[in-house]
Motif scaffolding. Sequence first.
Motif, PDB file in Angstrom:
ATOM      1  N   ALA A  13      52.758   6.322  36.245  1.00  0.00           N
ATOM      2  CA  ALA A  13      53.195   7.696  36.467  1.00  0.00           C
ATOM      3  C   ALA A  13      54.706   7.825  36.485  1.00  0.00           C
ATOM      4  CB  ALA A  13      52.608   8.214  37.780  1.00  0.00           C
ATOM      5  N   TYR A  58      52.296  10.289  30.400  1.00  0.00           N
ATOM      6  CA  TYR A  58      51.491  10.481  31.604  1.00  0.00           C
ATOM      7  C   TYR A  58      50.971  11.909  31.625  1.00  0.00           C
ATOM      8  CZ  TYR A  58      49.836   9.898  36.369  1.00  0.00           C
ATOM      9  OH  TYR A  58      49.041   9.788  37.481  1.00  0.00           O
ATOM     10  N   SER A  82      48.948  14.900  33.877  1.00  0.00           N
ATOM     11  CA  SER A  82      48.725  15.232  35.282  1.00  0.00           C
ATOM     12  C   SER A  82      48.513  16.732  35.432  1.00  0.00           C
ATOM     13  CB  SER A  82      49.925  14.789  36.133  1.00  0.00           C
ATOM     14  OG  SER A  82      51.125  15.388  35.645  1.00  0.00           O
ATOM     15  N   HIS A  85      44.005   7.756  35.984  1.00  0.00           N
ATOM     16  CA  HIS A  85      45.236   8.198  35.327  1.00  0.00           C
ATOM     17  C   HIS A  85      45.006   9.333  34.334  1.00  0.00           C
ATOM     18  CE1 HIS A  85      48.197   4.968  36.562  1.00  0.00           C
ATOM     19  NE2 HIS A  85      47.061   4.568  37.102  1.00  0.00           N
TER      20      HIS A  85
END
Length: 634
Positions: free
Chosen positions: A218, A321, A323, A498
Motif C-alpha cells: 500500500a 494499489y 483502495s 489487497h
Amino acid sequence: MDLIDAIKSIDKSHEDDVLNRLYTTWGENLDKDNILQEYPRPQLKRDSYINLNGTWSYAFTYEHQLPSQMDGDILVPFSPESILSGVERRLEPNEYLWYKRSLPQILKLEKHRLILHFGAVDQTAEVFINGQFVCSHTGGFLPFSVDITDYLSADSGKEDILSVCVQDSSDTSWHSRGKQKLKRGGMYYTAQSGIWQTVWMEWVPDVYIKNIKIEPGADLESLHVEVILSDKIDVKIRIMDKGRTLEFDNAIADAGLIEGDVNGQAVPMPDCDGVMTDSYAATFDFKLKGLQLWTPNNPYLYDIKLIAGADKVTSYFGMRYFSLEPNFIGIPVFCLNHKPYFLNGVLDQGYWPDGLYTAPSDEAFIYDITTMKKHGFNMLRKHIKVEAARYYYHCDRLGMIVWQDMVSGGFDYAKPLVSYLPTLFPKVFTSIDDGPERYWMFKRKSADGRQEWLDEMQQTIRYLYNVPSISTWVLFNEGWGQFNAASATIMAKEIDSHRLVDQASGWFDEHSGDFLSVHNYFRKLSVQQDKYGRGFVISEYGGLACHVDGHSSVDRIYGYKKYETINEFQEAYKNLMNHDLMPLSEEGLSGAVYTQLSDVEEEVNGLLTYDRRIDKLEMGSTYVVTSAADNTSN
C-alpha cells in the motif's frame, strides 16, 4: 423498448433458430498450422514450451470408452460447437466427447519432469496417456496441470498417445457455467464444451518453481514475493526495468541480485487429481523507491527473473494499489494509488461468433482492449467468465483495469424472483437476504454445489492473484446462484486483502464488501449514499440496442432500449454518457459499467458488432463523448 417489453423478451429461448455464420477477421484468416502459439502463461514463463494446439481426432459417444474409430478431426482449442473447430456439433449432457492425438517425439531430459497443461476444459475432463488414466478435473474455467513423465513409453521409438474424455452438463446441473444455456436466447448464449484454451507441455527440473505470489504494498514502495517450490532449494531473484537490474535498499548481493533460503514452510498444493502434496515457500520483501506507478495512462511493468537450482522462470509486476478512500467531500470512492479515480467501465462477455469462448488470436484480444480505450473506457468487467491468461496480460501492458466476475452456477434460476421483479422493484429486493431459508429461491439447495462454487472462487483468486490490472472481485451477479454473499466476502478477503470486493452486483445486497452495486437500465442514473460506508457503483447500465444488417448472428433484436439507425444510437449514447453519467462522478459515483463491449447473438447492445467488423460509435460519426479515461475528479 420499454421496461415491460424488455422483461417479456428476457426468457425467450430460440435454440432451434439457425445462426448466421459470422467470422471475425482473425477467424477468417486463421492459420490452422499455427493456432494460438504464444506462450499461454506470461506470469510464469520458461524457455521449455511445447504447444499442442492444432488438429486432434474426436468422437462423440454414449459410453465411457475411447472408441476404436474416431468421428473426424477437430481444431483444438476451439470447442466442438464453434465454427472454427470444424465440427459444429453440441455435446449433450448424456454424451462423452473424446479427444486423441499423438505427442510430439521429443528428447527425454534426465532429471527433468514433463508437465502437461490445460488452459481450460469445459466441464469435466479425464486425461489418459497410452490408455492409462492420469487425472481428472472438474471446472470448465480454470487451468490444471499434471506430471506425465512416468506414463510415457520406455521405448523411445514408440508413439505416446494422449486422450481426453469430456462431459458437460451445461445448465442441467449446479456446476458453474456462466452465460451458457442449452436453450439459448436473450441474455443467455450458446453453450459450448470441451477444450477451449491452449494445451501445452513443458520440461521442468526435478526441483522446480511451481508458482509465485507477487504483492505490491500500500505504500507503493514495498514488494512481497513468495516463491512456491516442489522441494527445498535456494532461490535467486532479479528485478529488471527494461533490461536493467534494479538495486535495492536491502540487497544481499551485488547489483540487486537477491538470494534467500527456502524457509521450509509446507504449503498445501493440490495436484490435477486433487491429491495434496507438500511444497516449500521462499519469501522476499523489498523496498523499491522511485518506481513508476502503474495506471491505465502509464501501464508500466517491471520484469522479475527467478532462479531455483536448474529452473529459471520470468514474470512481471506493476507497482499500483487499489483502495476505497474518502474523496474531497468525505464520500468513499474507488482510488488508484491513493487518488480518487473514476472507473468508466464496459461489460465484456468474452464471446466470439466463430470461436465462442475462444478468441481466434491474440490480436482479437488486443483489438477489443485498445478499441475500448480509444472510446474513453479505462475498465473492463470480465463478465461471469475466467478468460485465457493472455487476455489479462494484454490488459496489464495496455493499461486496462479489470473487474473480475466469478462464474455463476446453481440450477436453473427462478427468473421472476431473480430477474423480473428485482428489475421492477430494486429497493424491495435489496432487503431480501440470501441465507439458508432462501437457497430454494437462488437454486442453491445442493450443498455440493455451494461448496464447489466456494472452492472455485478461491481458486480463481489464487490463479489471477498476480495480475496487476485486476482491481476488484465480483462474487455474484443479479442473484444467479447467490448464497451467503457476506461470508463469501470474508473468505475472498482472507485470500486477497489487497483488492476490493463487489459482493452482489445488481441487487440482493448483503451489506458487505466494498460497494453498494446496482444495475440501472430503465431509470434516470443517480448516486445513492450507502449507510454502511461503502462506495457506490452502477455496475451495469446502458444496453442500447442497434442491429446492423449482415453483422448479427440472429435476425432478431434483444436489448433494453432499441434504436433503428446508427445515428439514433450514437445520439442516445452521447446523451447518456455526457449528460446522465459523467456528472455523477462529481457526486461520489465510483464507477459505472456500460452494457456492453460487443453484440452477442441476438443481444445487440454492443458498441461493436458480434464479428467486430463494425464499430457502432465510429460508423459515419464525428460525435464527441467526454472521456473519463484518467479522471480523478472525485
